[in-house]
Design an enzyme around this catalytic site. Sequence first.
Site, short mmCIF file in Angstrom:
data_model
loop_
_atom_site.label_atom_id
_atom_site.label_comp_id
_atom_site.label_asym_id
_atom_site.label_seq_id
_atom_site.Cartn_x
_atom_site.Cartn_y
_atom_site.Cartn_z
CG ASP A 96 82.63 -21.45 19.49
OD1 ASP A 96 82.98 -22.08 18.50
OD2 ASP A 96 81.51 -20.96 19.67
CE LYS B 202 79.80 -18.64 16.37
NZ LYS B 202 78.49 -19.15 16.70
CG MET C 40 74.74 -13.90 24.17
SD MET C 40 74.24 -14.69 22.62
CE MET C 40 72.72 -15.50 23.12
N1 SAH Z 1 76.34 -22.07 25.25
C1 SAH Z 1 76.71 -21.13 26.28
C2 SAH Z 1 76.13 -19.77 26.03
C3 SAH Z 1 76.65 -19.10 24.79
S1 SAH Z 1 75.99 -17.52 24.53
C4 SAH Z 1 76.26 -21.68 27.63
O1 SAH Z 1 75.54 -22.66 27.70
O2 SAH Z 1 76.69 -21.14 28.66
C5 SAH Z 1 77.24 -16.49 25.23
C6 SAH Z 1 76.72 -15.83 26.48
O3 SAH Z 1 76.77 -16.78 27.55
C7 SAH Z 1 77.53 -14.67 26.96
O4 SAH Z 1 77.16 -13.48 26.30
C8 SAH Z 1 77.13 -14.62 28.42
O5 SAH Z 1 75.85 -14.06 28.58
C9 SAH Z 1 77.00 -16.09 28.74
N2 SAH Z 1 78.24 -16.64 29.32
C10 SAH Z 1 79.02 -17.59 28.82
N3 SAH Z 1 80.04 -17.86 29.66
C11 SAH Z 1 79.88 -17.04 30.73
C12 SAH Z 1 80.57 -16.86 31.96
N4 SAH Z 1 81.66 -17.57 32.25
N5 SAH Z 1 80.08 -15.95 32.82
C13 SAH Z 1 78.99 -15.24 32.55
N6 SAH Z 1 78.30 -15.37 31.41
C14 SAH Z 1 78.72 -16.26 30.52
#
Ligand code: SAH
Length: 504
Positions: A34, A56, A171
Amino acid sequence: MGTVYLIGAGPGDPGLLTVKAREVLETADVLIYDYLANSEFLSYAKPDAEILYVGKKGGDHTLPQDKINELIIEKAREGRSIARLKGGDPYVFGRGGEEAEELVAAGIDFEVVPGITAGVAAAAYAGIPVTHRDFTTSVCFITGHEDPTKEKSGHNWAVYAKSTSTLVFYMGVKNLPMIAENLIKNGRDPETPVSLVRWGTRCTQQSFVSTLDKVADEAERLGFKAPSIIIVGGVCSLHDKLGWFEKKPMLGKGVIVTRAREQASGLVSTLGKLGACVHEFPTISIEPMADYEPVEKAILSLAAYDWLIFTSVNGVKYFWQQLDEIGLDSRILGGLEIAAIGPATADALREKGIKPDFVPEKYVAEGVVEGLLEKGIKGKKVLIPRALVAREVLPNELEKAGAQVEVLPVYETRLSNNDPEPIRAALKSGEIDYLSFTSSSTVQNFFELISAEEFKQYKDSVKIACIGPITAKTLGEYGFSPDVQPEDYTIPALVDELVADSAK
Ligand code: SAH
């Protein structure tokens, strides 16, 4: 049928991948990944693994979810093992649950390798423990972006607002005004601390703390965008006290490393630990010689020499490779005096069980001759295993001083055939603060790949760091002068100088 591994890649810091995830990546036949998963992990894949990007980014879906599911199933039916890599944890807003259901329906075996989720990791890197006994008894992960096709919202704002839970929104940046407003409207204190962390755990991490009533304006003023997590609750008041990551001395500084990939790892990891965003751009590749017969001959007549002088780690590496090829080892060097031109070369020798008899205090050829004369090299037979093309100062000076010198090429350095486009793009976007050179050939080859004329436009925004005066002199031939240069001509000294310069 193959097994599918739903793997969490963690929040971005490549060190936050689990050991198990790495093992799966190293053995999988197909890797499906991804947008948010760190592309560095792709280097763990087997050389013949198939690598597919289905990422995405906001609304811009490369492949819709149902097509991703189909693809995973199709590949598994080919009997291949599949690493399905997702940012953070696959089951925390990663749609991993949906993919697993599809796999069950298709009768395909799967395993889950949990990852470190951004809501916990980005918070921790910003100094925020998501639970803390003085502030809260629970933590709640919430989507800030509900499935738009849902008829009725799953959010119960009254419950979120009245709970004392730390609320972690994923998000949610676009919806931040709505989130803050709903919480306040439903009774959460407008003074509640809120923090946003963008690109958490990466060298580009940024964060701030505000309060529920002001946070939306503040985020807009600071231009905070996705991907960010939003943390609501008393624990955010610890941000300043417990923040550690953003205090790293080179956080966010973009540094181009031009060393050969084989040699760059030490510099790259040191800069990374200091928080820098390292852009590896090897301008040199280290290649073996086409013919090793002369080396073999020299090795078999080593008894005729008095001194062996190594000028680089690669010289040591390739010389020992040939010893090994012939079925010999370090014992053959028993009767020789051995010198190393720098501390890294000396370490490489120690790894081979050799304590160098001489390591100069200054690490350029000019400084070495004096020391060797003191050691009585005059009139002695000297062998220098080194690169095919290198500076002739050391052999020339030693000869002038009365030694009988023979140069023995054991490897070649060539212009790397690296694609300059990613570096060009990074330069254009203003991400680069430093361009580092660790030898004259890195300078020459860099300007082969990106012309001096082209680089001129970045002269004011990108500082040039050189390891020593010889490299700086070569740089001068292209019309530039170094902004950063250490006293000592070593990599650690160069790093110290970069740290000092970053603080300016
Ligand atoms: N599965 C992922 C989340 C996916 S949804 C997890 O467990 O972290 C995607 C959202 O995750 C983004 O919109 C943001 O809100 C958050 N996110 C993912 N990586 C991030 C990062 N390095 N710093 C801040 N927010 C992050």
